[in-house]
Design a protein around this motif. Structure first.
Motif, PDB file in Angstrom:
ATOM      1  N   ARG A 148      56.259 -20.923  24.868  1.00 25.04           N
ATOM      2  CA  ARG A 148      55.404 -21.478  25.897  1.00 25.04           C
ATOM      3  C   ARG A 148      55.039 -20.378  26.898  1.00 25.04           C
ATOM      4  NH1 ARG A 148      56.767 -24.553  30.308  1.00 25.04           N
ATOM      5  NH2 ARG A 148      58.935 -24.471  29.631  1.00 25.04           N
ATOM      6  N   THR A 150      53.477 -19.831  30.692  1.00 27.74           N
ATOM      7  CA  THR A 150      53.289 -20.664  31.884  1.00 27.74           C
ATOM      8  C   THR A 150      53.310 -19.826  33.153  1.00 27.74           C
ATOM      9  OG1 THR A 150      54.160 -22.581  33.078  1.00 27.74           O
ATOM     10  CG2 THR A 150      55.783 -21.125  32.055  1.00 27.74           C
ATOM     11  N   VAL A 165      56.277 -33.198  33.696  1.00 34.11           N
ATOM     12  CA  VAL A 165      55.751 -31.909  34.158  1.00 34.11           C
ATOM     13  C   VAL A 165      54.220 -31.970  34.166  1.00 34.11           C
ATOM     14  CG1 VAL A 165      55.535 -29.457  33.615  1.00 34.11           C
ATOM     15  CG2 VAL A 165      57.742 -30.609  33.332  1.00 34.11           C
TER      16      VAL A 165
ATOM     17  N   ILE B 135      55.898  -9.330  24.545  1.00 31.33           N
ATOM     18  CA  ILE B 135      56.906 -10.054  25.334  1.00 31.33           C
ATOM     19  C   ILE B 135      57.879  -9.024  25.879  1.00 31.33           C
ATOM     20  CG2 ILE B 135      58.695 -11.831  25.316  1.00 31.33           C
ATOM     21  CD1 ILE B 135      57.385 -13.003  22.825  1.00 31.33           C
ATOM     22  N   PHE B 147      52.568 -13.794  33.346  1.00 31.42           N
ATOM     23  CA  PHE B 147      52.839 -15.077  32.712  1.00 31.42           C
ATOM     24  C   PHE B 147      54.283 -15.083  32.228  1.00 31.42           C
ATOM     25  CE2 PHE B 147      48.210 -14.893  31.975  1.00 31.42           C
ATOM     26  CZ  PHE B 147      47.838 -16.158  32.398  1.00 31.42           C
ATOM     27  N   ARG B 148      54.969 -16.188  32.411  1.00 33.11           N
ATOM     28  CA  ARG B 148      56.311 -16.314  31.891  1.00 33.11           C
ATOM     29  C   ARG B 148      56.265 -16.819  30.450  1.00 33.11           C
ATOM     30  NH1 ARG B 148      60.029 -20.328  32.798  1.00 33.11           N
ATOM     31  NH2 ARG B 148      58.542 -21.321  34.195  1.00 33.11           N
ATOM     32  N   VAL B 149      57.120 -16.264  29.596  1.00 32.12           N
ATOM     33  CA  VAL B 149      57.235 -16.684  28.196  1.00 32.12           C
ATOM     34  C   VAL B 149      58.603 -17.306  28.026  1.00 32.12           C
ATOM     35  CG1 VAL B 149      57.332 -15.920  25.800  1.00 32.12           C
ATOM     36  CG2 VAL B 149      55.757 -14.822  27.395  1.00 32.12           C
ATOM     37  N   THR B 150      58.630 -18.514  27.494  1.00 34.56           N
ATOM     38  CA  THR B 150      59.915 -19.204  27.460  1.00 34.56           C
ATOM     39  C   THR B 150      59.998 -20.169  26.284  1.00 34.56           C
ATOM     40  OG1 THR B 150      61.416 -20.595  28.740  1.00 34.56           O
ATOM     41  CG2 THR B 150      59.061 -21.035  28.999  1.00 34.56           C
ATOM     42  N   SER B 151      61.199 -20.416  25.831  1.00 31.55           N
ATOM     43  CA  SER B 151      61.397 -21.491  24.868  1.00 31.55           C
ATOM     44  C   SER B 151      62.284 -22.580  25.474  1.00 31.55           C
ATOM     45  CB  SER B 151      62.011 -20.949  23.566  1.00 31.55           C
ATOM     46  OG  SER B 151      63.273 -20.392  23.816  1.00 31.55           O
ATOM     47  N   LEU B 152      62.549 -22.479  26.778  1.00 27.27           N
ATOM     48  CA  LEU B 152      63.319 -23.522  27.462  1.00 27.27           C
ATOM     49  C   LEU B 152      62.446 -24.761  27.659  1.00 27.27           C
ATOM     50  CD1 LEU B 152      65.136 -21.544  30.328  1.00 27.27           C
ATOM     51  CD2 LEU B 152      66.054 -22.223  28.090  1.00 27.27           C
ATOM     52  N   PRO B 153      63.044 -25.938  27.635  1.00 22.90           N
ATOM     53  CA  PRO B 153      62.253 -27.145  27.922  1.00 22.90           C
ATOM     54  C   PRO B 153      61.762 -27.120  29.379  1.00 22.90           C
ATOM     55  CG  PRO B 153      64.592 -27.672  27.747  1.00 22.90           C
ATOM     56  CD  PRO B 153      64.447 -26.242  27.315  1.00 22.90           C
ATOM     57  N   ALA B 154      60.452 -27.388  29.568  1.00 18.78           N
ATOM     58  CA  ALA B 154      59.897 -27.332  30.918  1.00 18.78           C
ATOM     59  C   ALA B 154      60.446 -28.463  31.772  1.00 18.78           C
ATOM     60  CB  ALA B 154      58.371 -27.428  30.851  1.00 18.78           C
ATOM     61  N   ASP B 155      60.682 -29.570  31.105  1.00 21.22           N
ATOM     62  CA  ASP B 155      61.014 -30.782  31.854  1.00 21.22           C
ATOM     63  C   ASP B 155      62.401 -30.702  32.463  1.00 21.22           C
ATOM     64  OD1 ASP B 155      60.126 -33.354  32.630  1.00 21.22           O
ATOM     65  OD2 ASP B 155      61.623 -34.205  31.244  1.00 21.22           O
ATOM     66  N   VAL B 165      68.036 -22.137  37.172  1.00 23.69           N
ATOM     67  CA  VAL B 165      67.652 -22.149  35.763  1.00 23.69           C
ATOM     68  C   VAL B 165      68.478 -21.096  35.021  1.00 23.69           C
ATOM     69  CG1 VAL B 165      65.799 -21.692  34.126  1.00 23.69           C
ATOM     70  CG2 VAL B 165      65.329 -22.983  36.214  1.00 23.69           C
ATOM     71  N   TYR B 167      68.641 -18.675  32.454  1.00 25.62           N
ATOM     72  CA  TYR B 167      67.841 -17.914  31.494  1.00 25.62           C
ATOM     73  C   TYR B 167      68.684 -17.322  30.362  1.00 25.62           C
ATOM     74  CZ  TYR B 167      63.848 -18.316  34.611  1.00 25.62           C
ATOM     75  OH  TYR B 167      62.830 -18.804  35.373  1.00 25.62           O
ATOM     76  N   PHE B 171      65.163 -17.771  24.976  1.00 24.44           N
ATOM     77  CA  PHE B 171      65.112 -17.186  23.633  1.00 24.44           C
ATOM     78  C   PHE B 171      65.761 -15.810  23.563  1.00 24.44           C
ATOM     79  CE2 PHE B 171      63.325 -15.128  19.923  1.00 24.44           C
ATOM     80  CZ  PHE B 171      63.378 -16.129  18.977  1.00 24.44           C
ATOM     81  N   PHE B 172      65.441 -14.968  24.540  1.00 22.76           N
ATOM     82  CA  PHE B 172      65.963 -13.602  24.506  1.00 22.76           C
ATOM     83  C   PHE B 172      67.179 -13.423  25.413  1.00 22.76           C
ATOM     84  CE2 PHE B 172      61.477 -13.231  23.296  1.00 22.76           C
ATOM     85  CZ  PHE B 172      61.601 -12.549  22.104  1.00 22.76           C
ATOM     86  N   LEU B 178      54.765 -11.901  29.699  1.00 26.59           N
ATOM     87  CA  LEU B 178      53.762 -11.184  28.910  1.00 26.59           C
ATOM     88  C   LEU B 178      53.499  -9.846  29.578  1.00 26.59           C
ATOM     89  CD1 LEU B 178      51.168 -13.950  27.941  1.00 26.59           C
ATOM     90  CD2 LEU B 178      52.977 -12.929  26.548  1.00 26.59           C
TER      91      LEU B 178
END
Lengths: 295, 295
Positions: A148, A150, A165, B135, B147-155, B165, B167, B171-172, B178
């Motif tokens: 994602r 964002t 969200v 990335i 821009f932030r790149v993430t695989s964490l759930p936004a909600d 949060v 981190y 993912f990493f 970016l």
């Protein structure tokens, strides 16, 4: 940069443009001792002298040094890339230095030639390069898990009235991802310019740690209007052979380095598990034989 | 694809490979009426016939059609790209079709040639292409908002004990963005291979809607070991001139399309605000004059 300095006399000098070193013969009696001490592996030196036919074996020419200037020092105690064989695992830990090694510089020079051959092949076959979006809201064919993208705060994102969200507040007014494929936009390009290719980074957020999985990699996607399946197969074969032929022509020395490394690794395996062909042999096999086509 | 079909007789056919159409002369008395009706702007047709010296003016050769096959229909009521002048604003709304217009197909063909010339220039000057990470966790020189790149759930992202949060679950294993520049990795490349260039997408998350701002764009970054400032300036000048010269040589027709469009726009301005040179004239001026250098 100094690769090695033997007997206070022979500098193996390399600027990274090829895998081959230039041998520089220092007259150590005429060179100040404090300069000699600073000629260490990894040091950046400037050498002036005469380019002459080599006395020793191993190189056609060498430089009879008249002057050495050290531009950058490299401490033998601290510089981790000493002239010996390093394991790939160790080199992972010094990723900022590994492009300087014989193995990795060969990989990167070969990669460059392969990349150049990609552009050359498509250019000469009337394809147009097509830069497809990296940030996208589409999922191609569901090719993989997506990252994602964002600009919302991770800690406390804006919420809709129902508590979800609120992506309408995100940079593009919706939820966006890193592309897994430029195919959709590539098809639009082919429907306008006839033949296009993409060549850019794509992403997979799958957490599978295999030797064949990358979360970020460059992908090539050609798209052609009015091609038949037969045309497609012919293009793929011509393309693969062009790239390999170009690399064989241009990177013989660098391929030899990798071939040798591979053969050394093969030696450590039981005879039954060894590959039947060496690296260069295998590449020549691909170039010189027609591809089998399944109907 | 059919650009226009005049007098039930003249098809202007274009496959996107150049801006020039092929005129196909249909014998409408020998062509079935239901086929004639389907020859509409945007339709995909296959034409068989004889390539002959043209009777009319405007083209050197034309095709005397013996057979027309319609592969894809295009409804005149629904297909938005009719043979007339469209505003750029209107074309934004049909971004999937605008590469088919004279203006945008010219832009994309020129872009391709410019891009190819970039690779060609660096290749011929001993540079290696260097693919830097998209990335990243680094911020270059603070070049812009990221821009932030993430695989964490936004909600409901995972939290640390103190409620922040987490981190380390991303993912990493850390917060990533970016890239805004490949410079850091490019410098490492130059310290290994001597001369490298990057050519890939970079990103800015700044919400400034100007005509010169993009959130995603392709950037070129050369990095050279041992270059002086003078070397740098010479490279920049040679580079710019090589790209422009290549485009002037290869894209005369497409540049003429854009030049004409520009001149039409200039006509609508008060005389005092008009640019002193046309597009091609301006490009020739850059190529034919030495760059002024500030000390």
């Amino acid at each position: 940069w100094v690769r090695t300095f033997r007997s206070n006399r022979f500098i193996a000098l390399n600027d990274g443009s090829t895998g081959s070193n230039v041998q520089c013969v220092v007259d150590f009696e005429r060179t100040p001792e404090d300069v000699l001490k600073r000629i260490t592996t990894g040091a950046a030196v400037e050498v002036r002298g005469l380019l002459v036919a080599s006395q020793g074996s191993g190189q056609a020419v060498e430089i009879q040094v008249q002057e050495v200037v050290v531009h950058g020092d490299s401490s033998p105690e601290e510089y981790p890339l000493q002239p010996k064989r390093h394991s790939l695992e160790f080199l992972r830990e010094i990723a900022h230095l590994r492009p300087r090694t014989a193995t990795f510089s060969a990989v990167f020079r070969i990669r460059h030639e392969a990349q150049y051959a990609v552009h050359q092949f498509f250019h000469e076959h009337g394809f147009y390069h097509w830069a497809t979006p990296i940030i996208t809201s589409s999922d191609a064919e569901g090719a993989g898990e997506m990252f994602r993208v964002t600009s919302l705060p991770a800690d406390n994102p804006p919420r809709t009235e129902s508590g979800e969200v609120d992506y309408s507040e995100d940079f593009f007014g919706q939820s966006t991802n890193l592309t897994v494929s430029g195919q959709l936009e590539g098809e639009l390009g082919a429907m306008a310019l006839g033949k296009i290719y993409t060549f850019g980074p794509t992403f997979r957020a799958e957490n599978s740690n295999t030797t064949r999985h990358l979360s970020e990699f460059w992908m090539i996607e050609p798209e052609m209007a009015f091609y038949t399946l037969e045309d497609n197969m012919q293009l793929a074969e011509d393309f693969a052979k062009h790239i390999i032929r170009h690399v064989l022509d241009r990177c013989a020395d660098d391929l030899a380095v990798l071939d040798q490394r591979l053969q050394q690794e093969e030696q450590s395996k039981p005879a039954a598990q060894r590959q039947p062909m060496g690296l260069v042999e295998k590449l020549n096999f691909v170039v010189n034989n027609p591809f089998v086509r399944c109907s």
